[in-house]
Design an enzyme around this catalytic site. Structure first.
Site, mmCIF file in Angstrom:
data_model
loop_
_atom_site.group_PDB
_atom_site.id
_atom_site.type_symbol
_atom_site.label_atom_id
_atom_site.label_comp_id
_atom_site.label_asym_id
_atom_site.label_seq_id
_atom_site.Cartn_x
_atom_site.Cartn_y
_atom_site.Cartn_z
ATOM 1 C CB CYS A 84 -0.950 -0.001 1.186
ATOM 2 S SG CYS A 84 -0.141 -0.302 2.786
ATOM 3 C CG HIS B 197 -3.882 1.192 4.578
ATOM 4 N ND1 HIS B 197 -3.347 0.313 3.665
ATOM 5 C CD2 HIS B 197 -5.012 1.702 3.985
ATOM 6 C CE1 HIS B 197 -4.105 0.281 2.590
ATOM 7 N NE2 HIS B 197 -5.116 1.114 2.760
#
Length: 822
Positions: free
Chosen positions: A122, A253
C-alpha cells in the site's frame, strides 16, 4: 518550495479500473455475519457510515493484515523535526483561501483505482497514485507508474512485508519512475530489478513533509493529491459509503488524499481518500474520512514535480457573443464567436500578469483570437478576460451540431492552469424551458416512493437553517419577478425538520420531450441540496436520471452525496448517455436513507433542454466582381481610392478581404483590408509603392467559409512619393542594402534600398520562430524607418530578450540583432 498548485486538466475523470487480484475467500455466511457485527458497532457508536461486502471483506484476518504494509521508519520523526527546523515543511500561508469542497476527481486529476492484491505494498501504491496525479495535472499525460519497480529496486529493503512512502520518493529522485508496462506488478518483492532496461517516465525534484494541521494538508492537496499514512482497524475493510470514523491507533496503511469536503460528517469535514483495493471497495475505491480520525494524514509528503506555483485558476463562467452573426447567442457554422471567459483564483495571493491562450480540441473549429489578457485577480475572486476576448468560428469541416471542446491555458506570474470548456454548437432550438413559474406538466411521485414528508412541490421556498447551515434557500434561482421552483416541501413557519425529506425517497419527473430528429441535446438546470445536517445525519444522495423510453428504464446522470448550499448550474449532453428518441424524460430523486435526525432538502429551478440537428453544409461560394480599379487607373501615394465590387451568395456574405498584387496578379502578398462588410466599397489609402502591374483582388466569404474572388481585369499603376517629387538625392540613397537597429526601450529599425525593391522585414526569436512581420510589399529607394513596439503576431507583448530582424530584398538579405527591454 511549492505550496499551492495552479492547474486545470485536459483530461476528465477516469472510470476504467484494473481488476482486483484473486484472494482466498472465507465462507460467505461468515463474511455476512462479520459485516452485521460491524453494522451493530456503527449503530452503537452513533457513526454515520455504511458497511457491506467489498473486494476485501471476505479475507481472513491474516490475509487482511498482509495488505497493511505501511511501516514508520525508526528515524522518521527525527527527519520531520529537522525539516521543520530548516523551514522545509509545507504549512498553510497566512490568509490562505480554501474552498469548502475541493476534489481532484472533478478536475480530472486522479488516475484509475487499482488493486494491490495480497502484497503489503500500500505504501508504494499510494505514492505512485500521487505521482501519477502530478503528471496528469501538470503535463496532461496519463501514466501508469510501476509499483513493482519500487518494490524490487529500492535500496531500503522495503517490500510486501512493509515499507514507507519516502522509499519510493528517494528512488524516483535518484533514478526515476518507470512504467507499469515495462515492469508489470506481480504482487511480490522477489522479481528482479530490471528498471535499467526501461525508459524513465519521469523523475521528481524533491519532496517535502507536510504539517499535520488540516489547513497544511489542504495546502499540499491544492498542489495535487498527497500520499499519507493512517491507522486501520475494525470495519474499514467493509466500508461502502458515508462519513468514516473509528478509533484506530496503529499506523499500518498508506492511502492518497485527493480532496476534501468541509460539509461532510455533519459539518465536521472529511478528506476524500483514494485507496488501493480496487473499485469494488468503498465508494468506487474512495472513502470520506472525518478529519483527524485514525491518524489520517500522518507522514504526508508533497512531491515537488513542477515549478513553484501559488495560485490555481478555475473556470467560473463564459458567455457567447455572436453579435457579428445572427445574434441569437448560439454557435453556428460561419459565425465569428466572441468568448469572454471568467476565471476564479483559488490560491494564496493575487494573480498578476494574467493572460490566456485558447485552442480547439474539435476538428473544424478555427480559433481566431487565441490570446486574451486579464486584470489582476485577487485570491478568492473572479476576473473576466479583457477585450479583445477569445474568438473562434466553426468551419464547414467542423460539427454543424454538437459539442465544441476548447482548451484554455491560463498563465500568470504565479503559475499556469489548464481548463477545458465544452460548448453547444449548431442551429439551436429550445425544446423545453421551464422556470417553474407556471405548471408545464411535471409529475411528482413514483410507484416506489416511500418518503413520509418532504414531497416535491412547486412553490416559493422558505429559507431555513440548522445552526449556521442553510437547509432550504430563501429564494429561487430565477431573477425577479420569478419566485417559484420545485422544492422538497416548504416549512411555512413550522419548526425545522418537520417537512424535510423523511423515511425514504421522493421523485420529480419532467414532461416527455421529443428529440427524435435531433443530433445533440444539452440539458441544463440549477440545483440546491442540503444534507449532513440534523442530530443524526446519514449518507443521503440527490440523484438525477434520464430515460429515452418514457420512463421504462432510467440511466444515471448525476449523484450528489454532500451539501451544495447554493444554486449551482449543471449541464449534460444527453447524447452521451442515451440515444435521442421521442420519449425522453428526466427525473430527480431526493432521499433520506437513514433513521431519524437527518435533515434533507432539495430544490430544482430553471430547467432547460436545447437541441440541434446536423445540416447539409453549404457548398456554393459567393460570386464576386471587381468594379474599380479594373485596369488602366493611375493611383498616387498619399491619396485615397474607392475600391468597388459586388458580391452575392445563396446564403449570404459575412466578410470581405481585399488583396494587392504588384506583379500583374501572379501573387497577392499584401492585404489591404480584411473582415470588411459587404457594402460594395472601401476607401483605400494608396501605399508608397511604384508599380505599373498592380491589381486588386476581392475575396468574399459566406457563413460556411466558402470563398469566392475576382481581381482587376487589367493592370493599373501605383506612383510612390519618390516618383512624384522627382529623383531622390544621391546622398539619401545607399550604395547597397542597409539594415540597422537602434535600441531605445523598444526597437527602431532603419533599412536602406539602393533601388526600388520588393521587401520583407520580419522579427524572429533565437529559435528561429517568426515573432512579427513588420513590412511586406514594394518600397522605394532610400532609407525607411520602422518602430517595433515589442508585440508579437498574437497582439500580446513578447518576453524581453534577444531577437533577430531579417530583411529580404531583390538584392539580397540582411540580418541584425534586437535586444528588447521592458
Amino acid at each position: 518550495m511549492r505550496f499551492v498548485a495552479i492547474a486545470f486538466l485536459l483530461l476528465g475523470l477516469f472510470s476504467v479500473c484494473l481488476p482486483a487480484l484473486a484472494l482466498d475467500r472465507i465462507p460467505e455466511q461468515e463474511e455476512l455475519e462479520r459485516i452485521e457485527r460491524i453494522r451493530q458497532m456503527i449503530d452503537e457508536k452513533g457513526y454515520s457510515w455504511q458497511a457491506g461486502p467489498t473486494s476485501v471483506s471476505h479475507l481472513s484476518e491474516e490475509e487482511f493484515e498482509n495488505l497493511l504494509g505501511t511501516r514508520i521508519p525508526p528515524d522518521f520523526e527525527e527527519h520531520v523535526a529537522r525539516a521543520r527546523q530548516a523551514g522545509r515543511m509545507v504549512q498553510a500561508p497566512e490568509g490562505m483561501y480554501f474552498p469548502s469542497i475541493f476534489d481532484w476527481r472533478a478536475q480530472g486529476g486522479v488516475t484509475p483505482v487499482v488493486h494491490q492484491g495480497g502484497c503489503g505494498s500500500c505504501w508504494a501504491f499510494c505514492a505512485a497514485a500521487a505521482l501519477e496525479s502530478q503528471i496528469l495535472i501538470y503535463s496532461g499525460l496519463t501514466e501508469n507508474i510501476s509499483e513493482q519497480a519500487v518494490l524490487s529496486c529500492n535500496t531500503e529493503g522495503d517490500g510486501c512485508g512493509g515499507g514507507w512512502m519516502d522509499t519510493a520518493y528517494d528512488l524516483w529522485m535518484s533514478y526515476g519512475a518507470v512504467s507499469e508496462a515495462c515492469m508489470p506488478y506481480h504482487e511480490n518483492d522477489t522479481d528482479p530489478c530490471v528498471h535499467t532496461a526501461c525508459d524513465v517516465v519521469t523523475t521528481i525534484d524533491d519532496y517535502y513533509y507536510v504539517g499535520d494541521e488540516v489547513d497544511a494538508i489542504k495546502t499540499a492537496v491544492l498542489d495535487g493529491p498527497v500520499a499519507v499514512a493512517m491507522a486501520v482497524c475494525g470495519g474499514f475493510n467493509s466500508y461502502t459509503g458515508g462519513c468514516y470514523e473509528e478509533n484506530c491507533t496503529e499506523i499500518n496503511h498508506g492511502v492518497t488524499i485527493v480532496g476534501w469536503d468541509d460539509t461532510m460528517c455533519g459539518g465536521g469535514g472529511a478528506w476524500i481518500v483514494k485507496n488501493s483495493w480496487g473499485p469494488d471497495w468503498g465508494d468506487g475505491g474512495f472513502i470520506y474520512m472525518k478529519y483527524g480520525t485514525c491518524y489520517i494524514g500522518y507522514g504526508a509528503a508533497a512531491i515537488n514535480y513542477t515549478p513553484d506555483q501559488t495560485v490555481h485558476f478555475f473556470h467560473d463562467s463564459h458567455s457567447i457573443d455572436d453579435s457579428a452573426g445572427d445574434g441569437d447567442g448560439h454557435v453556428e457554422t460561419g459565425e465569428v464567436i466572441v468568448l469572454p471567459v471568467t476565471l476564479l483564483n483559488i490560491g494564496a495571493e493575487t494573480a498578476t500578469n494574467v493572460s490566456g491562450y485558447i485552442e480547439s480540441l474539435t476538428p473544424g473549429v478555427s480559433v481566431l483570437e487565441s490570446v486574451a489578457g486579464y486584470p489582476d485577480i485577487p485570491k478568492g475572486e473572479t476576473g473576466e478576460s479583457d477585450s479583445p476576448h477569445f474568438s473562434f468560428a466553426v468551419t464547414p469541416a467542423g460539427p454543424s451540431c454538437g459539442q465544441i471542446n476548447l482548451h484554455l491555458v491560463v498563465s500568470s506570474d504565479q503559475g499556469t492552469s489548464h481548463i477545458n470548456l465544452s460548448i453547444q454548437g449548431g442551429e439551436i432550438i429550445t425544446v423545453l424551458a421551464d422556470d417553474f413559474e407556471s405548471d408545464q406538466g411535471w409529475t411528482v411521485g413514483a410507484p416506489d416512493d416511500d418518503a413520509s414528508t418532504g414531497i416535491w412541490e412547486r412553490g416559493d421556498p422558505d429559507g431555513t437553517y440548522w445552526g449556521t447551515h442553510p437547509v432550504q434557500p430563501e429564494d429561487d434561482n430565477t431573477p425577479s419577478p420569478g419566485t417559484n421552483c420545485y422544492v422538497t416541501a416548504t416549512p411555512g413557519g413550522t419548526s425545522i425538520g418537520t417537512y424535510d425529506v423523511d423515511g425514504g425517497k421522493t421523485t420529480l419527473t419532467s414532461p416527455m420531450v421529443d428529440l427524435s430528429d435531433k443530433d445533440s441535446a444539452l440539458l441544463t438546470y440549477y440545483r440546491w441540496y442540503a444534507c449532513e445536517t440534523g442530530s443524526n445525519p446519514n449518507d443521503d444522495d440527490f440523484l438525477t436520471y434520464v430515460s429515452n423510453n418514457g420512463g421504462t428504464t432510467w440511466i444515471h446522470l448525476d449523484s450528489l452525496a454532500y451539501s451544495d448550499r447554493e444554486w449551482s448550474r449543471m449541464e449534460f449532453f444527453l447524447e452521451d448517455y442515451v440515444a435521442l428518441t421521442d420519449q425522453v424524460k428526466v427525473r430527480f430523486v431526493a432521499q433520506d436513507n437513514g433513521v431519524g435526525g437527518s435533515i434533507v432538502e432539495a430544490a430544482i429551478d430553471d430547467f432547460s433542454i436545447i437541441a440541434c440537428s446536423a445540416t447539409v453544409p453549404d457548398a456554393e461560394p459567393p460570386l464576386v466582381t471587381v468594379l474599380n480599379p479594373n485596369g488602366g487607373e493611375q493611383c498616387q501615394c498619399g491619396g485615397s481610392y474607392d475600391v468597388q465590387w459586388t458580391a452575392t451568395d445563396n446564403v449570404g456574405v459575412v466578410s470581405v478581404s481585399i488583396l494587392l498584387s504588384t506583379d500583374g496578379g501572379s501573387t497577392f502578398p499584401d492585404t489591404v483590408a480584411s473582415g470588411e462588410p459587404n457594402d460594395g466599397h472601401f476607401s483605400w489609402d494608396v501605399p508608397d509603392i511604384d508599380s505599373d502591374k498592380a491589381r486588386i483582388k476581392v475575396v468574399a466569404s459566406d457563413p460556411s467559409f466558402n470563398k469566392g474572388d475576382d481581381m482587376s481585369d487589367e493592370d493599373f499603376t501605383l506612383w510612390s512619393s519618390a516618383s512624384v517629387v522627382g529623383p531622390t538625392e544621391a546622398a539619401d540613397v545607399p550604395r547597397d542594402v542597409v539594415l540597422d537597429v537602434i535600441n531605445s526601450g523598444m526597437a527602431r529599425i532603419v533599412f536602406g534600398l539602393p533601388s526600388s525593391s520588393q521587401v520583407s522585414l520580419d522579427v524572429y526569436d533565437v529559435s528561429g520562430r517568426l515573432v512579427k512581420d513588420l513590412v511586406s510589399g514594394r518600397r522605394a529607394e532610400g532609407y525607411h524607418t520602422i518602430d517595433w513596439n515589442g508585440y508579437g503576431v498574437s497582439g500580446s507583448p513578447v518576453s524581453p530578450g534577444v531577437y533577430f530582424v531579417r530583411l529580404d530584398t531583390d538584392r539580397g538579405t540582411k540580418t541584425a540583432k534586437v535586444v528588447l527591454a521592458r
